[in-house]
Design an enzyme around this catalytic site. Structure first.
Site, PDB file in Angstrom:
ATOM      1  N   LYS A  42     -23.913 -21.250  48.925  1.00 43.17           N
ATOM      2  CA  LYS A  42     -22.825 -21.356  49.494  1.00 43.17           C
ATOM      3  C   LYS A  42     -22.144 -19.881  49.477  1.00 43.17           C
ATOM      4  O   LYS A  42     -22.649 -18.912  48.858  1.00 43.17           O
ATOM      5  CB  LYS A  42     -21.621 -22.328  48.931  1.00 43.17           C
ATOM      6  CG  LYS A  42     -21.953 -23.458  49.161  1.00 43.17           C
ATOM      7  CD  LYS A  42     -21.996 -24.215  50.498  1.00 43.17           C
ATOM      8  CE  LYS A  42     -22.924 -25.178  50.948  1.00 43.17           C
ATOM      9  NZ  LYS A  42     -23.044 -26.281  50.112  1.00 43.17           N
TER      10      LYS A  42
HETATM   11  C1  LIG Z   1     -20.215 -29.759  54.314  1.00 44.99           C
HETATM   12  C2  LIG Z   1     -20.771 -30.147  52.904  1.00 44.99           C
HETATM   13  N1  LIG Z   1     -20.293 -31.209  52.207  1.00 44.99           N
HETATM   14  C3  LIG Z   1     -20.638 -31.479  50.966  1.00 44.99           C
HETATM   15  C4  LIG Z   1     -21.468 -30.948  50.352  1.00 44.99           C
HETATM   16  C5  LIG Z   1     -21.842 -31.275  48.798  1.00 44.99           C
HETATM   17  O1  LIG Z   1     -21.758 -30.263  48.173  1.00 44.99           O
HETATM   18  P1  LIG Z   1     -22.909 -30.340  46.936  1.00 44.99           P
HETATM   19  O2  LIG Z   1     -24.156 -29.818  47.238  1.00 44.99           O
HETATM   20  O3  LIG Z   1     -22.047 -29.047  46.146  1.00 44.99           O
HETATM   21  O4  LIG Z   1     -22.541 -31.436  46.155  1.00 44.99           O
HETATM   22  C6  LIG Z   1     -22.110 -29.858  50.821  1.00 44.99           C
HETATM   23  C7  LIG Z   1     -23.209 -28.975  50.116  1.00 44.99           C
HETATM   24  O5  LIG Z   1     -24.346 -28.729  50.664  1.00 44.99           O
HETATM   25  C8  LIG Z   1     -21.776 -29.367  52.354  1.00 44.99           C
HETATM   26  O6  LIG Z   1     -22.604 -28.463  52.930  1.00 44.99           O
END
Ligand SMILES: Cc1ncc(COP(=O)(O)O)c(C=O)c1O
Length: 415
Positions: free
Chosen positions: A201
């Site tokens: 990110k």
């Molecule tokens: C659009 C979106 N939503 C939710 C998530 C979930 O985040 P995490 O991987 O930190 O749990 C991500 C991450 O990959 C994402 O890109």
């Protein structure tokens, strides 16, 4: 025309260019190292006794322009906390995009709500507001709107629909830190917003997340308790008011997050600047198109996605992706993959709680055939979208070289 690397020719990139997988493509330096060492030396690694998580939350809230921010252990956890806060009845419906990370859907199913997938607008592959409105029933409680690849969705239309039908809007900003819609920060437009600080990110704490809002307690529970076992720690003694997970961020992660947050505007600017160079290269080619960005928006470029017009190429998206990889391009076909999210086993075969199939088998819930082409435009997008891992350390000349690798491969396969 030079020989494709996949056919034995010389690759465009002999050496890998910066990647999010390690320090070459991340903006992590002495500030983060010092901050982590300070926490370690303090001996206080947990948010309940420390001040790093609190500082990170305060600084994040003020950057986005919201009143409340609660740090979490991941973006998925942030979205789950938002749904614990909303507290839907089992079988209630939440409208979601088929093109997002499964982390947007897992919280819905975990909360025994039903994800209702609506098709995308091919222009930017964000949720199509017309499809959102058509999907609303008496059981719809919320819309989770992902700003895909860092390009804001059509928030005017989505908010208007939500207000007409009294729905809660959760912005999924996991890929959209500091993106703007009509000058307003995404994350401050919906009722609540969630962020991820996972490795790829704009800023990272390894894993981590944040849930933000202006209106705490709207459904009778405080957001912080939704990440903290339902435990009101400001009261004496121990109490657990409702079912809620422990999604704490640690002081170590927050220390990194604070240092990263200060770098975020420059990170976003670099990602955009060089992505725009690649846009220019790509849009000169007849068989490809960089994904659209709505004119009222300022996008922030998480991954870089472009569509191939497979009607103009002699091979499919898999072959084009493989040829690009051979040229040294860090890419994959389709987001989240070659099929939309409802075709993954967890959803398609309801692999959830034991053999129950809950929530999909609960009495009276909406029946969806996840084996059918529920969202034709999303299905098509998965087959023709090539996604490049992007990061702020890719410079202008590397962006141009990536463009020339795409040109080399597309020229070869375009009649
Ligand atoms: C659009 C979106 N939503 C939710 C998530 C979930 O985040 P995490 O991987 O930190 O749990 C991500 C991450 O990959 C994402 O890109």
């Amino acid at each position: 025309m030079s020989e494709l690397a996949i056919n034995g020719g010389k690759p465009v990139f002999d050496e890998p260019y910066p990647t999010i997988r390690n320090s070459t493509g991340r903006t992590i330096g002495a500030e983060e190292v010092d901050a982590v060492n300070e926490v370690l030396r303090s001996g206080c690694l947990a948010y309940i006794y420390g001040d790093k998580v609190k500082t990170f939350e305060d600084e994040f809230a003020s950057l986005i322009g919201v009143k409340i921010a609660v740090a979490t252990s991941s973006g998925t956890a942030a979205l789950h906390a938002a749904l614990v806060y909303l507290d839907p009845e089992p079988g209630d419906e939440i409208i979601v995009s088929p093109l997002t990370d499964m982390g947007s859907i897992i919280p819905v199913v975990s909360q025994l709500a039903i994800p209702v997938f609506v098709d995308i607008d091919p222009f930017d592959q964000n949720m199509d507001p017309v499809k959102v409105e058509a999907a609303i029933t008496a059981r719809t409680k919320a819309i989770i709107v992902t700003h895909l690849f860092g390009a804001p969705a059509d928030m005017d239309a989505i908010m208007a629909i939500a207000r007409r039908h009294n729905l809660f809007v959760i912005e999924d900003c996991a890929q959209a830190h500091l993106a703007r819609y009509r000058g307003k920060m995404t994350g401050a437009i919906g009722d609540m917003a969630c962020y991820s600080f996972q490795q790829s990110k704009h800023i990272t704490t390894g894993d981590g997340g944040m849930v933000v809002t202006n209106e705490d307690g709207k459904f009778g529970r405080s957001l912080r308790l939704c990440t903290d076992k339902g435990w009101p720690r400001d009261r004496p003694g121990r109490d657990h008011l409702f079912l809620a997970p422990n999604y704490h961020m640690t002081e170590l992660q927050a220390a990194v997050g604070i240092a990263q947050l200060r770098k975020l505007p420059a990170v976003v600017a670099a990602r955009r600047r060089n992505a725009h160079i690649l846009d220019t290269e790509i849009n000169q080619l007849s068989a490809v198109r960089a994904l659209g960005v709505r004119p009222e928006c300022e996008e922030v470029r998480w991954a870089y996605a472009f569509e191939v017009d497979l009607g103009k190429t002699s091979v499919d998206g898999v072959a084009i992706t493989e040829a690009l990889k051979a040229e040294g391009i860090d890419c994959f076909l389709g987001y989240p993959g070659k099929v939309p999210l409802y075709r993954y086993p967890m959803i398609r075969d309801a692999i959830t709680f034991g053999k129950s199939g809950w929530p999909f088998t609960l009495p009276g819930v909406r029946q969806q055939d996840f084996n059918s082409v529920l969202c034709p435009k999303a299905e098509q997008a998965c087959l023709q979208t090539i996604v490049l891992w992007w990061n702020e350390q890719i410079d202008a000349s590397q962006a141009r070289l990536i463009g020339s690798a795409i040109r080399k491969v597309l020229n070869h396969y375009t009649s």
